[in-house]
Design an enzyme around this catalytic site. Structure first.
Site, PDB file in Angstrom:
ATOM      1  N   GLU A 123       0.853  -1.197   0.000  1.00 26.15           N
ATOM      2  CA  GLU A 123       0.000   0.000   0.000  1.00 26.15           C
ATOM      3  C   GLU A 123       0.886   1.243   0.000  1.00 26.15           C
ATOM      4  O   GLU A 123       2.022   1.184   0.461  1.00 26.15           O
ATOM      5  CB  GLU A 123      -0.855   0.030   1.288  1.00 26.15           C
ATOM      6  CG  GLU A 123      -1.748  -1.174   1.450  1.00 26.15           C
ATOM      7  CD  GLU A 123      -2.370  -1.253   2.855  1.00 26.15           C
ATOM      8  OE1 GLU A 123      -2.325  -0.246   3.594  1.00 26.15           O
ATOM      9  OE2 GLU A 123      -2.887  -2.318   3.191  1.00 26.15           O
ATOM     10  N   LYS A 125       2.264   4.595   1.563  1.00 29.75           N
ATOM     11  CA  LYS A 125       2.324   5.120   2.929  1.00 29.75           C
ATOM     12  C   LYS A 125       1.952   6.596   2.863  1.00 29.75           C
ATOM     13  O   LYS A 125       2.731   7.430   2.383  1.00 29.75           O
ATOM     14  CB  LYS A 125       3.716   4.944   3.522  1.00 29.75           C
ATOM     15  CG  LYS A 125       3.786   5.366   4.976  1.00 29.75           C
ATOM     16  CD  LYS A 125       5.121   4.999   5.577  1.00 29.75           C
ATOM     17  CE  LYS A 125       5.186   5.287   7.068  1.00 29.75           C
ATOM     18  NZ  LYS A 125       4.843   6.638   7.428  1.00 29.75           N
ATOM     19  N   ASP A 127       1.247  10.317   3.811  1.00 28.80           N
ATOM     20  CA  ASP A 127       1.909  11.219   4.752  1.00 28.80           C
ATOM     21  C   ASP A 127       0.886  12.186   5.336  1.00 28.80           C
ATOM     22  O   ASP A 127       0.725  13.308   4.880  1.00 28.80           O
ATOM     23  CB  ASP A 127       3.007  11.988   4.004  1.00 28.80           C
ATOM     24  CG  ASP A 127       3.924  12.716   4.973  1.00 28.80           C
ATOM     25  OD1 ASP A 127       3.823  12.472   6.188  1.00 28.80           O
ATOM     26  OD2 ASP A 127       4.739  13.524   4.501  1.00 28.80           O
ATOM     27  N   TYR A 244      -6.955   1.848   6.280  1.00 27.22           N
ATOM     28  CA  TYR A 244      -6.040   0.764   5.924  1.00 27.22           C
ATOM     29  C   TYR A 244      -5.868  -0.299   7.013  1.00 27.22           C
ATOM     30  O   TYR A 244      -5.136  -1.249   6.836  1.00 27.22           O
ATOM     31  CB  TYR A 244      -4.661   1.306   5.534  1.00 27.22           C
ATOM     32  CG  TYR A 244      -4.073   2.313   6.509  1.00 27.22           C
ATOM     33  CD1 TYR A 244      -3.719   1.953   7.797  1.00 27.22           C
ATOM     34  CD2 TYR A 244      -3.879   3.635   6.117  1.00 27.22           C
ATOM     35  CE1 TYR A 244      -3.189   2.871   8.682  1.00 27.22           C
ATOM     36  CE2 TYR A 244      -3.341   4.562   6.998  1.00 27.22           C
ATOM     37  CZ  TYR A 244      -3.003   4.180   8.280  1.00 27.22           C
ATOM     38  OH  TYR A 244      -2.494   5.087   9.150  1.00 27.22           O
ATOM     39  N   LYS A 333      10.646   3.289   3.177  1.00 21.83           N
ATOM     40  CA  LYS A 333      10.633   4.749   3.036  1.00 21.83           C
ATOM     41  C   LYS A 333      11.379   5.174   1.779  1.00 21.83           C
ATOM     42  O   LYS A 333      12.454   4.662   1.487  1.00 21.83           O
ATOM     43  CB  LYS A 333      11.305   5.400   4.258  1.00 21.83           C
ATOM     44  CG  LYS A 333      10.541   5.170   5.554  1.00 21.83           C
ATOM     45  CD  LYS A 333       9.372   6.100   5.689  1.00 21.83           C
ATOM     46  CE  LYS A 333       9.766   7.382   6.303  1.00 21.83           C
ATOM     47  NZ  LYS A 333       9.320   7.779   7.556  1.00 21.83           N
ATOM     48  N   CYS A 427      14.758  49.441   1.608  1.00 24.16           N
ATOM     49  CA  CYS A 427      13.813  48.699   0.775  1.00 24.16           C
ATOM     50  C   CYS A 427      14.412  48.487  -0.613  1.00 24.16           C
ATOM     51  O   CYS A 427      14.869  49.443  -1.242  1.00 24.16           O
ATOM     52  CB  CYS A 427      12.504  49.471   0.665  1.00 24.16           C
ATOM     53  SG  CYS A 427      11.378  48.756  -0.533  1.00 24.16           S
ATOM     54  N   CYS A 430      12.180  50.835  -3.116  1.00 30.59           N
ATOM     55  CA  CYS A 430      12.117  52.302  -3.070  1.00 30.59           C
ATOM     56  C   CYS A 430      13.261  52.913  -2.264  1.00 30.59           C
ATOM     57  O   CYS A 430      13.323  54.129  -2.109  1.00 30.59           O
ATOM     58  CB  CYS A 430      10.786  52.754  -2.500  1.00 30.59           C
ATOM     59  SG  CYS A 430      10.627  52.386  -0.744  1.00 30.59           S
ATOM     60  N   CYS A 445       9.069  47.645   4.847  1.00 33.22           N
ATOM     61  CA  CYS A 445       9.286  48.960   4.265  1.00 33.22           C
ATOM     62  C   CYS A 445       8.158  49.859   4.749  1.00 33.22           C
ATOM     63  O   CYS A 445       6.994  49.566   4.531  1.00 33.22           O
ATOM     64  CB  CYS A 445       9.260  48.847   2.741  1.00 33.22           C
ATOM     65  SG  CYS A 445       9.185  50.464   1.947  1.00 33.22           S
ATOM     66  N   CYS A 450       5.822  53.309  -1.564  1.00 27.86           N
ATOM     67  CA  CYS A 450       6.723  52.337  -2.188  1.00 27.86           C
ATOM     68  C   CYS A 450       5.976  51.655  -3.334  1.00 27.86           C
ATOM     69  O   CYS A 450       4.890  51.113  -3.119  1.00 27.86           O
ATOM     70  CB  CYS A 450       7.156  51.299  -1.153  1.00 27.86           C
ATOM     71  SG  CYS A 450       8.050  49.927  -1.888  1.00 27.86           S
TER      72      CYS A 450
HETATM   73  S1  IVH Z   1      -0.446   0.322   8.864  1.00 33.59           S
HETATM   74  C1  IVH Z   1       0.379  -1.776  12.639  1.00 33.59           C
HETATM   75  N1  IVH Z   1      -0.725   1.351   6.483  1.00 33.59           N
HETATM   76  O1  IVH Z   1       2.449   5.199   8.973  1.00 33.59           O
HETATM   77  C2  IVH Z   1       0.374  -1.054  11.371  1.00 33.59           C
HETATM   78  N2  IVH Z   1       0.157   2.718   8.214  1.00 33.59           N
HETATM   79  O2  IVH Z   1       4.966   4.838  10.428  1.00 33.59           O
HETATM   80  C3  IVH Z   1      -0.306   0.213  11.495  1.00 33.59           C
HETATM   81  N3  IVH Z   1       0.595   5.009   7.517  1.00 33.59           N
HETATM   82  O3  IVH Z   1       1.198   5.429  12.226  1.00 33.59           O
HETATM   83  C4  IVH Z   1      -0.122   1.104  10.370  1.00 33.59           C
HETATM   84  N4  IVH Z   1      -0.049   4.795   5.431  1.00 33.59           N
HETATM   85  O4  IVH Z   1      -0.026   6.722  10.398  1.00 33.59           O
HETATM   86  C5  IVH Z   1      -0.324   1.553   7.755  1.00 33.59           C
HETATM   87  N5  IVH Z   1      -1.056   2.143   4.344  1.00 33.59           N
HETATM   88  C6  IVH Z   1      -0.679   2.361   5.600  1.00 33.59           C
HETATM   89  C7  IVH Z   1      -0.197   3.606   6.034  1.00 33.59           C
HETATM   90  C8  IVH Z   1       0.213   3.741   7.356  1.00 33.59           C
HETATM   91  C9  IVH Z   1       0.438   5.628   6.336  1.00 33.59           C
HETATM   92  C10 IVH Z   1       1.171   5.667   8.712  1.00 33.59           C
HETATM   93  C11 IVH Z   1       0.383   5.454   9.966  1.00 33.59           C
HETATM   94  C12 IVH Z   1       1.365   4.888  10.969  1.00 33.59           C
HETATM   95  C13 IVH Z   1       2.654   5.273  10.361  1.00 33.59           C
HETATM   96  C14 IVH Z   1       3.747   4.352  10.804  1.00 33.59           C
END
Ligand code: IVH
Length: 699
Positions: A123, A125, A127, A244, A333, A427, A430, A445, A450
């Site tokens: 999946e 991740k 942010d 998720y 990551k 500035c 001016c 300024c 200006c």
């Molecule tokens: S699973 C036990 N799936 O990443 C597993 N986490 O670094 C629980 N996150 O705190 C998390 N996308 O906020 C999972 N597809 C995803 C995710 C995900 C983002 C975040 C989540 C977690 C953090 C861990």
């Protein structure tokens, strides 16, 4: 030894001073991030400061103070939200940053379950912020932030405003409704929504005559929007959600696989990432992560890695966790979108309020699919703190889709040719000596004339004073022709002068002069708002007008007297007081007075307002309008004596509903507030001669 004492003492003092400085800086950054939703340093820098402070404290335990930022759990609940314990802990994830680390993770799992054949679900991740949603017999009863993993913040009221999150689980999707289930996922903001939000905040600030406080990236924007005390604010922020994971589950069978789990979540009505994929081998999982990394900037929202999960949930259970990290999942990551390039120069731009902002000019650098040539530097202190020199090789980081930031200069690469940079004392536009308020971070300024400030000032003045026909294009012509040097000069324009400008004819010139003349009848508080004192918007202007009654009284006020007014905090008071001490500003006030503007509260002013067609009525707009912009509509309503309400309440008189309206409509209907169409509003405005001629900005 005695001879060592001064040295070690000195060193200790230095360490203590450094720790103090780090704490102060971290607290400043925390305040900016959490309380003002307005980060002043990058995440990477923040981490660096924390790392340094932790290392210092570990080496010198006597230095640890109970209130040190290292002693607080990161992401600890902000004051004001109730703390809630999660039914099952919210785990985090161990990281892998290279293919070998992913293989090592698979091997560790294989050592625990030597007979097992693993399949994986991959999946993105996301942010954002992780969220724990508790459903009791299908009903949403609690939304909590992660907090320290055991205890988070109760943000249920805010969570209920997010359209992706069902208030009730869908029972018809084919998945049984459990007695209790914790649904876990990520709250985030899409880039397009983030940009639109920042644009809106900028527009609102411009309307109010204040400095916009914009979010630095989508994640901060989502966090800041979720942690609002007032759910009405959260509802106006476009947050999204992806589910998720599950925590506690009672009264229903556990799904057998992660893929099934995602199926349940989908059936209950949650958005689930369409990019979630089941694969058979770890090599395919690696390929998935590589693919996602290559396309990370094309998604429309920020992801910072891929999450690889062992699909079989029986295997998951057997594998268990090490500390807070499950053995059955890992975050792969992405390498940070970071690169090095040369700092070519630092340009300083001047905004409408006169604020000077440094911007780094960079040798072109390709980062995450785009070429970067400039970076944000926030303010003078930031440049000094980073000791940036022209010619330095700098580390640049791109967070999502926003202007990149400079992490640091690579001091080790200096060859002595780098030139130190100092903030301009005058500035750049001016040449007026710049000023910096004591204790403030912003340099500005002070010259009202200006050129950099002038045009924006005229546009703002015309909008607040409701001078019809003086939009951006005309303002540009007036300023460009040097017919006006400040807005007071508007009141001395003649028809002959206007006719010398391109595009003006008898009629349009007469119309403009008439609306300029009419604007003299605007009440004192409008004038105060229109002249563009930093931080003085409508509310503060009204308070100042009511409190002092005249410009003369205001000119003689002390800072204490100003800050004693309701709705005027020390920041506004300081800004007003400082502004009034500048000679050119005092002369400007006199000039406005001489031009015949209302520089005191006149009873006929308010009496005249009371007689206006919309007097005593409140309005709120929702959705987009097609015949005029929202700003124009609000302006016109106010010109007719109406007020714009901040939110839907029982006492609201009219909710004007445009295209694609939000949840305000349902709320209005519930409270019995009349809803009106755009056509209704337009008809009203036409009838009272307040309909603007055309949309100013077509999107
Ligand atoms: S699973 C036990 N799936 O990443 C597993 N986490 O670094 C629980 N996150 O705190 C998390 N996308 O906020 C999972 N597809 C995803 C995710 C995900 C983002 C975040 C989540 C977690 C953090 C861990």
């Amino acid at each position: 030894m005695a001879t060592d004492a001064p040295d070690s003492q000195q060193q200790e003092n230095q360490t203590e001073q450094r720790a103090d400085a780090l704490r102060t800086r971290i607290r400043e950054a925390d305040r900016a991030y959490y309380e003002q939703d307005n980060p002043i340093i990058s995440d990477a820098e923040y981490d660096e400061l924390m790392r340094e402070l932790r290392a210092l404290e570990e080496a010198n335990p006597a230095l640890v103070t109970p209130d040190s930022p290292t002693q607080a759990v990161s992401g600890a609940p902000a004051a004001g939200f109730a703390k809630v314990r999660h039914r099952t802990p919210m785990l985090s994830l161990a990281n892998a940053r290279a293919p070998e680390e992913l293989l090592a993770w698979r091997d560790r799992a294989a050592r625990v379950l030597p007979q097992a054949v693993f399949r994986y679900v991959c999946e993105p991740k996301i942010d954002g912020l992780s969220m724990n949603l508790t459903y009791d017999h299908g009903e949403l009863v609690l939304g909590a932030t992660r907090g320290d993993g055991l205890v988070g913040e109760d943000v249920t009221a805010n969570v209920r405003t997010i359209k992706d999150i069902p208030h009730r689980l869908n029972a018809d999707g084919g998945a049984p409704i459990p007695d209790i289930v914790e649904v876990r996922g990520e709250i985030y903001m899409r880039h397009s929504d983030f940009e639109a939000l920042n644009q809106r905040l900028a527009d609102e600030a411009e309307q109010a005559g204040t400095t916009p406080r914009l979010f630095a990236n989508a994640r901060n924007s989502a966090a800041g929007s979720l942690r609002q005390k007032d759910p009405q604010i959260t509802v106006s922020r476009p947050l999204s959600f992806l589910a998720y994971h599950m925590g506690a589950l009672e009264g229903a069978d556990e799904p057998a696989t992660q893929a099934d789990l995602l199926g349940y979540l989908r059936a209950w009505g949650f958005p689930v990432s369409p990019l979630a994929t089941r694969v058979e081998t770890i090599e395919e999982a690696q390929a998935y992560a590589d693919q996602r990394a290559a396309a990370r900037f094309d998604l429309g929202y920020d992801i910072d890695g891929a999450v690889i999960k062992i699909d079989d949930r029986w295997q998951q259970q057997e594998l268990g966790s090490v500390g807070r990290d499950p053995r059955w999942a890992i975050a792969y990551k992405f390498a940070p979108a970071e690169g090095n390039t040369k700092l070519l120069g630092i340009n300083v731009s001047v905004g409408r309020t006169g604020a000077l902002t440094p911007i780094a000019s960079l040798a072109p650098l390709k980062l995450g699919g785009v070429t970067i040539t400039s970076a944000q530097l926030f303010n003078e202190d930031e440049v000094r703190r980073k000791d940036l020199r022209i010619g330095d090789t700098v580390v640049v980081q791109r967070h999502g889709d926003v202007i990149p930031g400079i992490v640091k200069a690579m001091v080790e690469l200096r060859d002595g040719t780098e030139q130190p940079w100092t903030f301009p004392t005058n500035c750049p536009v001016c040449d007026t000596p710049v000023v910096r308020a004591e204790g403030g971070a912003v340099t500005y300024c002070p010259n009202l004339q200006c050129p950099a400030r002038h045009l924006e000032n005229v546009i703002h003045f015309a909008a607040v004073m409701d001078i019809r026909g003086l939009g951006e294009a005309i303002a540009e012509r007036l300023v460009g022709s040097a017919l006006i040097h400040d807005v007071a000069d508007l009141y001395h324009l003649t028809k002959e002068q206007l006719l010398t400008l391109p595009g003006f004819q008898e009629k349009s010139a007469e119309n403009l002069l008439r609306s300029i003349e009419t604007s003299k009848r605007q009440p004192f508080e409008r004038v105060l708002c229109a002249i563009g004192i930093r931080f003085v918007g409508e509310k503060a202007a009204e308070s100042l007008a009511q409190g002092f009654r005249s410009a003369d009284a205001l000119l003689n006020a002390t800072e204490e007297e100003i800050s004693a007014l309701p709705g005027v905090g020390p920041k506004i008071a300081h800004s007003v007081y400082e502004w009034l001490q500048v000679d050119t500003h005092r002369q400007f006030i006199e000039k406005l007075k001489a031009a015949g503007l209302r520089m005191e509260v006149t009873d006929d002013g308010s009496a005249a307002r009371d007689g206006l067609p919309f007097s005593g009525q409140t309005f709120l707009l929702t959705g987009s309008l097609s015949q005029l912009t929202r700003g124009q509509a609000e302006q016109a309503i106010k010109a007719l004596g109406g007020k714009i309400a901040p939110s839907v309440t029982k006492s609201l008189d009219h909710l004007v509903v445009g295209d694609a309206p939000g949840s305000k409509v349902a709320k209005a209907e519930k409270l019995g507030v009349p809803t009106r169409t755009e056509d209704w509003l337009v008809e009203q405005l036409r009838e009272h001669g307040a309909m603007p001629e055309k949309r100013e900005r077509l999107s």
